[in-house]
Each structure stands twice: as structure tokens, then as C-alpha cells.
Design a protein around this motif. Sequence first.
Motif, PDB file in Angstrom:
ATOM      1  N   GLY A 284       0.834  -1.193   0.000  1.00 46.46           N
ATOM      2  CA  GLY A 284       0.000   0.000   0.000  1.00 46.46           C
ATOM      3  C   GLY A 284       0.867   1.241   0.000  1.00 46.46           C
ATOM      4  O   GLY A 284       1.844   1.328   0.748  1.00 46.46           O
ATOM      5  N   VAL A 310      -0.754  -0.449  -4.509  1.00 47.88           N
ATOM      6  CA  VAL A 310      -2.018   0.276  -4.468  1.00 47.88           C
ATOM      7  C   VAL A 310      -1.752   1.614  -3.780  1.00 47.88           C
ATOM      8  O   VAL A 310      -1.517   1.649  -2.574  1.00 47.88           O
ATOM      9  N   HIS A 312      -3.368   4.133  -2.613  1.00 42.29           N
ATOM     10  CA  HIS A 312      -4.158   4.570  -1.470  1.00 42.29           C
ATOM     11  C   HIS A 312      -4.285   3.493  -0.400  1.00 42.29           C
ATOM     12  O   HIS A 312      -5.025   3.667   0.567  1.00 42.29           O
ATOM     13  N   GLY A 313      -3.567   2.387  -0.546  1.00 42.91           N
ATOM     14  CA  GLY A 313      -3.645   1.311   0.433  1.00 42.91           C
ATOM     15  C   GLY A 313      -2.807   1.588   1.660  1.00 42.91           C
ATOM     16  O   GLY A 313      -1.711   2.145   1.574  1.00 42.91           O
ATOM     17  N   LEU A 317      -3.688  -3.128   3.706  1.00 48.06           N
ATOM     18  CA  LEU A 317      -4.589  -2.696   2.645  1.00 48.06           C
ATOM     19  C   LEU A 317      -6.070  -2.895   2.971  1.00 48.06           C
ATOM     20  O   LEU A 317      -6.884  -3.201   2.110  1.00 48.06           O
ATOM     21  N   ALA A 320      -8.325  -0.842   0.935  1.00 44.53           N
ATOM     22  CA  ALA A 320      -8.326  -1.042  -0.523  1.00 44.53           C
ATOM     23  C   ALA A 320      -8.532  -2.504  -0.890  1.00 44.53           C
ATOM     24  O   ALA A 320      -7.916  -3.009  -1.830  1.00 44.53           O
ATOM     25  N   PRO A 322     -10.807  -4.222  -2.590  1.00 43.44           N
ATOM     26  CA  PRO A 322     -11.107  -4.580  -3.986  1.00 43.44           C
ATOM     27  C   PRO A 322      -9.929  -4.376  -4.933  1.00 43.44           C
ATOM     28  O   PRO A 322      -9.920  -4.939  -6.032  1.00 43.44           O
ATOM     29  N   ASP A 323      -8.941  -3.589  -4.508  1.00 41.70           N
ATOM     30  CA  ASP A 323      -7.831  -3.260  -5.394  1.00 41.70           C
ATOM     31  C   ASP A 323      -6.688  -4.274  -5.342  1.00 41.70           C
ATOM     32  O   ASP A 323      -5.771  -4.194  -6.166  1.00 41.70           O
ATOM     33  N   TRP A 324      -6.725  -5.199  -4.376  1.00 48.01           N
ATOM     34  CA  TRP A 324      -5.632  -6.165  -4.310  1.00 48.01           C
ATOM     35  C   TRP A 324      -6.097  -7.602  -4.096  1.00 48.01           C
ATOM     36  O   TRP A 324      -5.481  -8.535  -4.615  1.00 48.01           O
TER      37      TRP A 324
END
Length: 338
Positions: A284, A310, A312-313, A317, A320, A322-324
Amino acid sequence: MPAFIAETRPRAHGAGLDLYEYDRVTGALGSLRDWPAAFGAVGRRYAAEAGIAAAQGRTVTAGGAYRSAARWFHAAGLMPHPDRAGAARLAAEADEAMRQSLALLEPEAARVEGEGFAGWLRRPAESGGPVVLIVPGMDSSKEEFHALADALLARGIAVLAIDGPGQGVLAATSAPEPDYHRVVGRALDALAAHDGLDLGRTAVVGLSLGGYYAAMAAAHEPRLRAAVAVSGPYRLDWADLVPFVTETLGQRCGGPEAARAFADRLDLTGLAPTITLPLLVVEGGEDRIPGVTNATVLAEHAPNAELLLVPHGNHLLGTALPDWLPATADWLAARLAR
């Protein structure tokens, strides 16, 4: 107190705690010393509700409530509280709640334990597939990373989530082990006693300090096909670490000198070039802990490493997911394909 509550909130979200309930519980705290009792009380309430539901034959409700209890018991132990006997009781309650949840919802799940580790083996609907070990971090346990385990199970991958030395149910009787690859090796040995697993396709995922452990295993354990390090350290510098980290390590290692000796051994500088298997480093961009060199450096020096950053992680995380998480589960599924 407000800073710790705010910093832990994304982690609670990642572990599956209801954030509205988290806010109510933490908003009523008079001191961080009250944290274990307050969170433990929520866990016991969920466990009691689960018992009532189970007695009435409401199996799904009971299993879900037991899992919620396990999450809250785990979260109750996140503070480096001086009552270590109380912390051990909370870890045991988390373990028992998870046992009861699995007995109701996943009766095919099995306890797997041996020297320096204890965990739960969960299986997907179809047998004969690969298996991933999930390794927790400094103050974590096998009861924290439900979302990761569920994502892997949904992709046909069996999961063995473990507590190792100094973690979870073993924290009261053991100290953290920098040579964690030996623990991973013994866990892989133990899986040989369980049918329906393709042990030619195994991987390890480590989170926070567990990310360092996963990198160690990737360097030393030839049976692994892939590894993932999530928010793992590349190196620790004791003099710069924040009090939360030094106090937690001091309690789990048996004192400040032992903790410093442990921290001084955590350095992947010489080992990184030897990690030749596929390695995913998940970081992150807002993960900044004084005294911790993040594993982005590992991605630069391990020959077959990839970096999933990511921006903004935060640490782990939780801000975040959904992003990882889906991408990481897909990455593992691809590396463990036949």
C-alpha cells in the motif's frame, strides 16, 4: 487512544468486523487498557447467540455467529496489554469459536498441527486441487484473514491458515521464529496425511510480518510453487520502530533484549536475489511505519518478483480490499494451475 482506534479501523474492516459495531465499541472505551475486555465481551455475546441458534437447528446463523465471535476474540488481542494470561485466553476463545463455526458450516475442515504450528485446513467443493498456506504476522492469528481464505476457496484452492511460534494460540508458549521457513516445511509435511490435495502445487501467502516469513519460505522451501508477501517488511531498524511494535515484540519475544535480537535478524538484503520462484509483493502506498523498510525493495531484487502497489492502500490494505484481494487470488490461481 483516538489515533490507535483510527489506525486499527481499516484492519478491523479487512478482518470482517462490522465497522458500525467497531465504532460503537471503541467509542465507549475509557482507555485502551479496556480494549481486550470490551472486544472480548462482544465475542462472547456472538458465541452465546451462536449456541442458541445451534440448539434451535439454525445452523447457518450459528456458524456465522461463531465466526464473528472468532473475529472479535482475535481483535481483542491486538493491544500489547500487560495481562498476557488474558491474551492467551482470548486466543483460545478465538480458536474454539472458529472450530465450532467450521464444524457447522464446513464439516470437512480438519485441524492440522505439529511442532511450532496449529491451524485449520479448509477445502473447496472439488478435491484434488492446490493448497495455499496463510501465515499471519506479529500480532495476528489464523482467525484474521477470512476474506483471503474465502477468495482462494472460491477459486478451487484449499487453504491451511496457521498460527506459528509467537502467534495466536501458540503465543503464550513460544516466541516468534525468524527462521519461519522451518515452520512452513513442517506444515507441508503434515499435509501429506490429508487426502484430496495436490501437494505438487503449493504456495504461501504471508501478511505483515508474515510477508517476511513468506519470503523466507520462498527462499528455502523447494516444494513451493509461488509466494505472496502482503505489507511485509524487507528490514527492521529497532531504534526507529514505534512503541506499539517494540512493546508487542517485547511481550511476544520474552523481553526487550530478545525482541531487539529478533528484529535485528529480519533483513532480506542477502536473501532476496536467491528467491527464484514466482513472488508477488503487495504494498500500500500509504503504508509507512517508522523503522520498517517495506518489501517494495524485495520486488526490485528477487528475480521473478512482481509488485502490486495500491497507492491509497494502508498497512494490510484494509482501505483497498477490492484493489488487491481479487487480483492476488487470481495471481495465485494462475501460478498453481496444472
